[in-house]
Write an enzyme that holds these catalytic residues in place. Structure first.
Site, mmCIF file in Angstrom:
data_model
loop_
_atom_site.group_PDB
_atom_site.id
_atom_site.type_symbol
_atom_site.label_atom_id
_atom_site.label_comp_id
_atom_site.label_asym_id
_atom_site.label_seq_id
_atom_site.Cartn_x
_atom_site.Cartn_y
_atom_site.Cartn_z
ATOM 1 N N LYS A 22 0.831 -1.207 0.000
ATOM 2 C CA LYS A 22 0.000 0.000 0.000
ATOM 3 C C LYS A 22 0.866 1.257 0.000
ATOM 4 O O LYS A 22 0.680 2.162 -0.815
ATOM 5 C CB LYS A 22 -0.906 0.015 1.227
ATOM 6 C CG LYS A 22 -1.673 1.322 1.437
ATOM 7 C CD LYS A 22 -2.493 1.323 2.696
ATOM 8 C CE LYS A 22 -1.700 1.687 3.923
ATOM 9 N NZ LYS A 22 -1.683 3.139 4.179
ATOM 10 N N ASN A 23 1.815 1.320 0.941
ATOM 11 C CA ASN A 23 2.607 2.544 1.073
ATOM 12 C C ASN A 23 3.500 2.790 -0.133
ATOM 13 O O ASN A 23 3.798 3.941 -0.461
ATOM 14 C CB ASN A 23 3.434 2.499 2.359
ATOM 15 C CG ASN A 23 2.576 2.606 3.605
ATOM 16 O OD1 ASN A 23 1.456 3.118 3.547
ATOM 17 N ND2 ASN A 23 3.081 2.124 4.728
ATOM 18 N N CYS A 118 -4.947 8.535 9.758
ATOM 19 C CA CYS A 118 -5.145 7.947 11.078
ATOM 20 C C CYS A 118 -4.698 8.907 12.174
ATOM 21 O O CYS A 118 -3.721 9.637 12.010
ATOM 22 C CB CYS A 118 -4.336 6.649 11.215
ATOM 23 S SG CYS A 118 -5.032 5.232 10.345
ATOM 24 N N ARG A 123 2.509 13.944 12.753
ATOM 25 C CA ARG A 123 3.060 13.686 11.419
ATOM 26 C C ARG A 123 3.019 14.939 10.540
ATOM 27 O O ARG A 123 2.364 14.977 9.499
ATOM 28 C CB ARG A 123 2.307 12.536 10.739
ATOM 29 C CG ARG A 123 2.476 11.238 11.485
ATOM 30 C CD ARG A 123 2.142 10.048 10.632
ATOM 31 N NE ARG A 123 0.721 9.842 10.527
ATOM 32 C CZ ARG A 123 0.164 8.792 9.924
ATOM 33 N NH1 ARG A 123 0.923 7.879 9.371
ATOM 34 N NH2 ARG A 123 -1.135 8.657 9.868
ATOM 35 N N ASP A 309 4.724 0.154 12.054
ATOM 36 C CA ASP A 309 3.463 -0.389 11.545
ATOM 37 C C ASP A 309 3.238 -1.850 11.924
ATOM 38 O O ASP A 309 2.212 -2.433 11.585
ATOM 39 C CB ASP A 309 3.389 -0.235 10.021
ATOM 40 C CG ASP A 309 2.969 1.161 9.604
ATOM 41 O OD1 ASP A 309 2.557 1.948 10.474
ATOM 42 O OD2 ASP A 309 3.052 1.480 8.402
#
Length: 426
Positions: A22-23, A118, A123, A309
């Site tokens: 995904k990333n 999220c 961040r 993660d």
């Protein structure tokens, strides 16, 4: 709203196919903005975040076609109609900020909303903006939007010293530098496999890049990039997540496409805990046949350290370990929100700031729990697989952002799991 119902039912055995990352894909997709020629991504994951990035690119005038059941993405940005990334889309996902560097590099201007995602910490995007400023961009924050302009003649090469390691800022600066005049050096750059994957794709598009995978990346700007076809790297976070399923439940599972090099620090912790991990041409095979795993201490760090993660998932494993484990979260604040939910299932966890102390218990018990973020949601599913009785996980919309077909994949190795509708409240 959907929920996930899990019933613990013993050992898990079989194969799980691991999707593309995904990333990585969320960084590769904006690379289409760097060229007017087609970019094709294979091994793409089928996730809600990918659909959100698709919507964002389409809002800018890019064409995005999903082929072969979503595993191939055909992108083209030959006819850009907008350079404004609106809040309504960007707020859903922090990776949306990655359209800023490519638009600025190719066309010299962009307006991008500050992003969402999220709730696991601030961040901030200041590292992204600082890097682009060092390459000559003028930036202004107005009403929650970044208004960016490149100098006449385009961005210029620069030496960018990141004060902190940031995957997103490295990706944004890397893409922008491919079309900048002169040489750009990114120091204290992120080293993640997703960075290496992006660099390989950009190189296939004609970029001149050296040093990806190290802390110093050098980019020699070129006049234009061309089209390419690129396979998305295996998702190391999905890989690590599913590797823990047989560890917690017993059995033997092969994660197809897995490679130890993607998760060396994680695999070292599993070895320390007494888990068997073997690598073959098919992938990684994980087994725990008898007895509890050993307690281990975990400290999250930028790659090649232990991935933040996978912190929630390994905490779930350590709830059943023999002994006391210490976890330290150094990447994001507020990332132990899953601990109270695991405690509802009988776990013994004490959290103090960025530290958590986990005392292993003999068994977990099913309970109604609530996901607080993407990785927390899957940690609760893992705990449910190993618990006695039924576990119902609410707020699973987080799960759809990062795990494709999770119910189908876990059922394929023998899990008793289903997706249900939350009962209506009278």
């Amino acid at each position: 709203m959907d929920q996930i119902l899990v019933r613990g039912n013993g050992p898990l055995n079989g194969d799980i196919a691991i999707a593309g990352a995904k990333n990585a894909c969320l960084a590769l997709m904006p690379a289409t903005l760097l060229t007017d020629q087609p970019l094709t991504l294979t091994n793409a994951p089928r996730l809600s975040d990918i659909r959100t990035m698709t919507q964002l690119l389409q809002s800018l005038g890019s064409e995005v076609a999903s082929l072969q059941d979503g595993q191939v993405l055909a992108l083209s940005s030959h006819a850009m109609s907008s350079h404004r990334a609106d809040y309504d889309i960007v707020r859903k996902m922090r990776a949306s900020i990655l359209v800023l560097g490519p638009m600025l590099a190719r066309d010299g201007h962009a307006i991008v909303s500050l992003p969402g995602g999220c709730a696991i910490g601030a961040r901030p995007v200041d590292l992204h903006l600082r890097a682009l400023e060092q390459m000559g961009a003028s930036l202004e924050l107005l009403d929650g939007y970044v208004h960016a302009k490149a100098p006449s003649g385009g961005l210029r090469g620069a030496v960018v010293d990141f004060p902190l390691v940031s995957v997103g800022a490295t990706e944004n600066a890397l893409m922008a530098a491919t079309l900048a005049r002169g040489t750009t050096v990114l120091n204290n750059a992120a080293r993640e496999p997703e960075i290496v994957d992006l660099a390989r794709c950009l190189r296939a598009m004609g970029a001149q890049i050296d040093g990806e995978g190290t802390s110093s990346i050098t980019i020699q700007g070129v006049d234009a990039l061309h089209g390419a076809t690129h396979p998305v790297v295996t998702d190391r976070i999905e890989l690590g997540t599913y590797m823990l399923a047989p560890v917690m439940c017993g059995g033997e599972v092969t994660c197809l496409g897995g490679r130890i090099e993607l998760l060396e620090s994680f695999c070292e912790k599993l070895d320390e805990a007494g888990v068997s991990v073997t690598e073959s041409e098919r992938g990684l095979t994980v087994s725990r046949q008898n007895g509890a795993v050993k307690a281990v201490n975990v400290r999250t760090e930028p790659f090649p350290g232990f991935p933040t993660d996978l912190q929630a998932q390994i905490m779930a494993m350590l709830c059943l370990a023999d002994g006391v484990s210490e976890l330290e979260e150094t990447i994001f604040e507020n990332r132990f929100m899953h601990a109270p939910e695991l405690a509802r299932m009988g776990a013994r966890i004490d959290v103090h700031g960025g530290h958590a102390r986990v005392t292993g218990v003999e068994r977990l018990k099913g309970a109604p729990v609530m996901a607080t973020d993407l990785r927390a949601s899957v940690s609760l599913i893992l705990a449910g697989l190993a618990a006695e009785g039924e576990t119902v996980v609410s707020r699973v919309y987080h799960l759809d952002r990062g795990y494709e077909k999770v119910v189908r994949k876990l059922r394929g190795i023998g899990a008793d799991i289903e997706r249900i509708r939350e009962p209506a409240h009278e």
